[in-house]
Design an enzyme around this catalytic site. Structure first.
Site, PDB file in Angstrom:
ATOM      1  N   HIS A 150      12.584  52.650  34.680  1.00 53.59           N
ATOM      2  CA  HIS A 150      11.711  52.293  33.550  1.00 53.59           C
ATOM      3  C   HIS A 150      12.363  52.906  32.312  1.00 53.59           C
ATOM      4  CE1 HIS A 150       8.663  50.528  36.048  1.00 53.59           C
ATOM      5  NE2 HIS A 150       8.611  51.610  36.799  1.00 53.59           N
ATOM      6  N   ASN A 193      11.703  56.192  46.780  1.00 53.22           N
ATOM      7  CA  ASN A 193      11.704  55.534  45.463  1.00 53.22           C
ATOM      8  C   ASN A 193      11.159  56.484  44.386  1.00 53.22           C
ATOM      9  OD1 ASN A 193      11.941  52.977  43.943  1.00 53.22           O
ATOM     10  ND2 ASN A 193       9.701  53.024  43.815  1.00 53.22           N
ATOM     11  N   GLU A 197      12.474  48.889  39.828  1.00 52.37           N
ATOM     12  CA  GLU A 197      11.357  48.570  38.918  1.00 52.37           C
ATOM     13  C   GLU A 197      11.856  48.437  37.487  1.00 52.37           C
ATOM     14  OE1 GLU A 197       8.014  51.257  39.394  1.00 52.37           O
ATOM     15  OE2 GLU A 197       8.281  51.358  41.565  1.00 52.37           O
ATOM     16  N   ASP A 235      12.651  47.867  33.833  1.00 54.63           N
ATOM     17  CA  ASP A 235      12.156  47.277  32.587  1.00 54.63           C
ATOM     18  C   ASP A 235      12.645  48.164  31.450  1.00 54.63           C
ATOM     19  OD1 ASP A 235      10.277  49.373  32.889  1.00 54.63           O
ATOM     20  OD2 ASP A 235       8.559  48.042  33.072  1.00 54.63           O
ATOM     21  N   GLU A 255       7.713  58.651  44.465  1.00 49.94           N
ATOM     22  CA  GLU A 255       7.440  59.630  43.392  1.00 49.94           C
ATOM     23  C   GLU A 255       6.954  60.991  43.888  1.00 49.94           C
ATOM     24  OE1 GLU A 255       4.814  57.586  40.658  1.00 49.94           O
ATOM     25  OE2 GLU A 255       6.230  55.944  40.377  1.00 49.94           O
TER      26      GLU A 255
HETATM   27  O1  G2I Z   1       3.323  52.719  36.503  1.00 48.49           O
HETATM   28  C1  G2I Z   1       4.374  51.817  36.639  1.00 48.49           C
HETATM   29  C2  G2I Z   1       4.939  51.821  38.036  1.00 48.49           C
HETATM   30  C3  G2I Z   1       5.594  53.169  38.322  1.00 48.49           C
HETATM   31  N1  G2I Z   1       6.173  53.187  39.663  1.00 48.49           N
HETATM   32  C4  G2I Z   1       5.289  52.795  40.747  1.00 48.49           C
HETATM   33  C5  G2I Z   1       4.604  51.473  40.466  1.00 48.49           C
HETATM   34  O2  G2I Z   1       3.709  51.164  41.482  1.00 48.49           O
HETATM   35  C6  G2I Z   1       3.897  51.507  39.117  1.00 48.49           C
HETATM   36  O3  G2I Z   1       3.275  50.244  38.942  1.00 48.49           O
HETATM   37  C7  G2I Z   1       2.079  50.230  38.223  1.00 48.49           C
HETATM   38  C8  G2I Z   1       1.588  48.795  38.081  1.00 48.49           C
HETATM   39  O4  G2I Z   1       2.535  48.079  37.334  1.00 48.49           O
HETATM   40  C9  G2I Z   1       0.242  48.768  37.367  1.00 48.49           C
HETATM   41  O5  G2I Z   1      -0.295  47.441  37.417  1.00 48.49           O
HETATM   42  O6  G2I Z   1       1.126  51.003  38.886  1.00 48.49           O
HETATM   43  C10 G2I Z   1      -0.074  51.123  38.119  1.00 48.49           C
HETATM   44  C11 G2I Z   1      -0.989  52.136  38.767  1.00 48.49           C
HETATM   45  O7  G2I Z   1      -0.479  53.402  38.624  1.00 48.49           O
HETATM   46  C12 G2I Z   1      -0.731  49.751  38.014  1.00 48.49           C
HETATM   47  O8  G2I Z   1      -1.863  49.819  37.198  1.00 48.49           O
HETATM   48  C13 G2I Z   1      -3.077  49.608  37.814  1.00 48.49           C
HETATM   49  C14 G2I Z   1      -4.159  50.007  36.849  1.00 48.49           C
HETATM   50  O9  G2I Z   1      -3.984  51.374  36.507  1.00 48.49           O
HETATM   51  C15 G2I Z   1      -5.487  49.806  37.479  1.00 48.49           C
HETATM   52  O10 G2I Z   1      -6.491  50.078  36.548  1.00 48.49           O
HETATM   53  C16 G2I Z   1      -5.613  48.401  38.030  1.00 48.49           C
HETATM   54  O11 G2I Z   1      -6.827  48.252  38.750  1.00 48.49           O
HETATM   55  O12 G2I Z   1      -3.238  48.264  38.212  1.00 48.49           O
HETATM   56  C17 G2I Z   1      -4.427  48.084  38.944  1.00 48.49           C
HETATM   57  C18 G2I Z   1      -4.474  46.662  39.515  1.00 48.49           C
HETATM   58  O13 G2I Z   1      -4.402  45.725  38.481  1.00 48.49           O
END
Ligand code: G2I
Length: 343
Positions: A243, A207, A271, A273, A166
């Site tokens: 996404h 990515n 990714e 969805d 990103e």
């Molecule tokens: O935002 C969706 C995805 C976009 N592309 C990059 C990916 O890495 C990203 O994944 C998401 C995860 O699915 C989330 O699970 O990335 C987020 C962070 O930007 C993740 O969220 C985080 C929460 O914001 C935190 O509060 C939490 O501590 O997940 C963390 C672990 O559970």
């Protein structure tokens, strides 16, 4: 109900005729078995494998929940950690590495013969606090050390690494992250060269999201990849996060994948969805899958989670299994598209 009537005996003559006929059927079946077009696979991973591709899922720490694990085991041939391999998780303080979450996932995958994608070595988000305040050469050294240690730790076990995630804005300009502001345009190639030295065998990917067609952002990434290939900067693949929503415009989706593939890199849906439900959601999943299988260098698809209930977009029910791990309409659409690629 079967059409066979209960209790009806078969004569010896009829039985031998059946035997002859059956052996003919078996011979035909044996021939068909060797044809890759004969059988529709009944899992996503199995269907994708027929055309040499993987079908993966992002995994959060729900291994141990029986339905989660059995669905993951059965359907998916590749895994990626949803969060466990990011910088904040793997290097919470300078030079102190924690590989526990990633190691657990890699061990799980290796025991079951699944591929592992690595996500992600360098990203503006989910950086530990100590990185956010670094400047100049200190940040450069921290980035290089992080890549060297993490990619080095997993060397030989990762099929594809998201080296940089990103780094572009929607208008095609570079995102003004701390990395961009402190290190200038060269930081992305620096990251790729460092990753190559640490794990020479992994495919190294750039990515991003919002690249679901030919647009200003995908144009800018295209030019970067073209430049990297021309100058020998080690890049092997481009990840299209995908996404999406049920009304996403996918009119140039396949064409966009193809132009990147024509640069000589692999392309991967990383990714996927799709917010929504029913036929509209299934239709978007079908189009994405059909686009990937139409592009020879599109070697795999990953959905961003196993079940709607643990999705980062849970309210939008964007995945292939509902909260009770039942297959949704979108599942059938993806499976059919993967199977038709094989025939
Ligand atoms: O935002 C969706 C995805 C976009 N592309 C990059 C990916 O890495 C990203 O994944 C998401 C995860 O699915 C989330 O699970 O990335 C987020 C962070 O930007 C993740 O969220 C985080 C929460 O914001 C935190 O509060 C939490 O501590 O997940 C963390 C672990 O559970």
């Amino acid at each position: 109900m079967t059409s066979r009537s209960p209790g009806k005996r078969t004569s010896r003559r009829t039985r031998s005729a059946i035997t002859v006929a059956a052996s003919g059927v078996l011979a035909a079946a044996a021939v068909l078995t060797f044809s890759p077009t004969a059988h529709a696979a009944d899992t996503l991973g199995g269907a994708a494998a027929q055309s040499g591709r993987y079908f993966g899922a992002a995994v959060a720490p729900h291994l141990g929940e029986t339905d989660y694990e059995s669905t993951l085991n059965r359907e998916f041939s590749s895994v990626v950690a949803e969060n466990a391999m990011k910088w904040d998780a793997t290097e919470p303080s300078p030079g102190q590495f924690n590989f526990s979450g990633g190691d657990e996932l890699v061990a799980y995958a290796k025991q079951r013969g699944k591929f592992v994608r690595g996500h992600t070595l360098v990203w503006h988000d989910q950086q530990p606090g100590w990185v956010q305040g670094l400047t100049g050469d200190t940040l450069r050294q921290a980035m290089r050390n992080h890549i060297t240690k993490v990619a080095g730790h997993y060397a030989g076990k990762i099929d594809s690494w998201d080296v940089v995630n990103e780094a572009f804005e929607g208008d095609g300009s570079r995102r003004q992250s701390n990395l961009q502001k402190q290190l200038g345009n060269g930081w992305i190639e620096d990251a790729f060269r460092t990753a190559k030295a640490a794990d020479p065998k992994a495919k190294l990917c750039y990515n991003d999201y919002g690249t679901d067609g030919i647009n200003a952002k995908s144009d800018a990434i295209y030019r970067m990849v073209q430049d990297f290939r021309a100058r020998g900067v080690p890049i092997d693949c481009v990840g299209f996060q995908s996404h999406l929503a049920s009304n996403s415009d996918l009119s140039t989706y396949r064409q966009n994948l193809q132009r990147f593939a024509d640069l000589g890199v692999h392309v991967q849906i990383t990714e996927l969805d799709v917010g929504g439900s029913g036929a509209a959601q299934a239709n978007v999943y079908r189009q994405v899958t059909q686009a990937c299988v139409a592009v020879a260098r599109c070697n795999g698809i990953t959905v961003w989670g196993v079940t709607d209930k643990y999705s980062w977009r849970a309210q939008e029910t964007p995945l292939l299994f509902n909260g009770a791990y039942q297959k949704k309409e979108a599942y059938g659409a993806v499976l059919a598209a993967l199977n038709s690629a094989a025939s």
